[in-house]
Design an enzyme around this catalytic site. Structure first.
Site, PDB file in Angstrom:
ATOM      1  N   CYS A  59     -84.622 -13.442 -93.108  1.00  0.00           N
ATOM      2  CA  CYS A  59     -85.657 -14.391 -93.490  1.00  0.00           C
ATOM      3  C   CYS A  59     -86.206 -14.038 -94.880  1.00  0.00           C
ATOM      4  O   CYS A  59     -85.518 -14.198 -95.864  1.00  0.00           O
ATOM      5  CB  CYS A  59     -86.743 -14.442 -92.423  1.00  0.00           C
ATOM      6  SG  CYS A  59     -87.780 -15.925 -92.488  1.00  0.00           S
ATOM      7  N   HIS A  83     -83.702 -14.953 -86.990  1.00  0.00           N
ATOM      8  CA  HIS A  83     -84.226 -13.636 -86.610  1.00  0.00           C
ATOM      9  C   HIS A  83     -83.500 -13.077 -85.386  1.00  0.00           C
ATOM     10  O   HIS A  83     -83.960 -13.251 -84.251  1.00  0.00           O
ATOM     11  CB  HIS A  83     -85.718 -13.748 -86.293  1.00  0.00           C
ATOM     12  CG  HIS A  83     -86.582 -13.974 -87.479  1.00  0.00           C
ATOM     13  ND1 HIS A  83     -87.115 -12.943 -88.230  1.00  0.00           N
ATOM     14  CD2 HIS A  83     -87.019 -15.118 -88.057  1.00  0.00           C
ATOM     15  CE1 HIS A  83     -87.846 -13.445 -89.212  1.00  0.00           C
ATOM     16  NE2 HIS A  83     -87.805 -14.761 -89.129  1.00  0.00           N
ATOM     17  N   GLU A  90     -83.490 -10.109 -84.324  1.00  0.00           N
ATOM     18  CA  GLU A  90     -84.322  -9.087 -83.683  1.00  0.00           C
ATOM     19  C   GLU A  90     -85.214  -9.664 -82.587  1.00  0.00           C
ATOM     20  O   GLU A  90     -85.728  -8.908 -81.736  1.00  0.00           O
ATOM     21  CB  GLU A  90     -85.178  -8.356 -84.731  1.00  0.00           C
ATOM     22  CG  GLU A  90     -86.333  -9.153 -85.323  1.00  0.00           C
ATOM     23  CD  GLU A  90     -85.962 -10.041 -86.493  1.00  0.00           C
ATOM     24  OE1 GLU A  90     -86.890 -10.485 -87.204  1.00  0.00           O
ATOM     25  OE2 GLU A  90     -84.760 -10.282 -86.699  1.00  0.00           O
TER      26      GLU A  90
END
Length: 227
Positions: free
Chosen positions: A87, A197, A199
């Protein structure tokens, strides 16, 4: 695996990244402030996480790209150290010249926060070794400036060299990104920038584990290199 997460003023995803790395490796990463001019010895993975570095003033990632630590990030990348920018981190990598192109304002001119589908377009990178080429995975996005832009020659080179790593799939492109590009790598394939993302899809509580394989793949890659 010895990882470092770079923190800029406005970074807000370092805790998510730390948790994902801990799950994949059992080891906590080092947090490095952007004003540092060096990185700890032995670091084999550098992560630029998401957030709003410097409040996205000027352009998203533009000021972060000139932080003192970025010279060392570039030096380590040139030496073969793995670098992942997610990002805002992807934006900073492009602004710093470690990856081509730029991330512009979303075509809708609105902040987008939702789940998308990603096609894994390249599996010959340390970041995607545990995925199958053509596989479609789930991943969240949260950005206002994720519209990937590059000139036609650059786009053709990325395609021809197999450096488009992720694409938005099944009509889920959230930002107008050219050729549905969601993530790209450098020629050497040790630097990856992506807008979604991974994660945030690494635990059962997230409702999906599709992102965990990215971090486990990195751990496997670096373990094999160290053996």
């Amino acid at each position: 695996m010895h990882a470092a997460i770079i923190q800029f003023p406005g970074t807000n995803r370092e805790a998510d990244m730390s948790a994902a790395l801990r799950l994949a490796t059992g080891r906590d990463p080092r947090l490095v402030w952007h004003g540092e001019t060096s990185l700890p010895a032995g670091i084999d993975l550098i992560i630029l996480p998401g957030g709003f570095s410097y409040g996205d003033y000027l352009r998203a990632g533009a000021i972060a790209a000139h932080s003192p630590v970025m010279r060392e990030v570039a030096r380590r990348a040139e030496a073969g150290v793995l670098v992942l920018g997610v990002c805002n981190g992807f934006q900073a990598l492009c602004e710093a010249g470690l990856l081509p192109g730029a991330l512009m304002r979303n075509a809708s001119l609105r902040f987008v926060c939702r789940e998308v589908k990603l096609e894994v377009a390249a599996t010959d990178t340390p970041f995607t070794r545990l995925y199958r080429r053509g596989e479609v995975i789930r991943c969240p996005v949260a950005h206002a400036d994720g519209n990937y832009f590059a000139d036609a020659a650059t786009l053709d080179a990325l395609e021809g060299e197999g450096r488009v790593v992720f694409r938005y799939a099944e009509g889920t492109n959230p930002n107008g990104s050219q050729r549905d590009i969601a993530g790209i790598c450098n020629v050497r394939r040790n630097v990856l920038g992506m807008m979604p993302h991974p994660e945030d899809f690494t635990e059962e509580a997230h409702g999906c584990l599709d992102g965990l394989r990215l971090f486990k793949g990195l751990a496997d890659e670096l373990s094999e290199k160290a053996a």
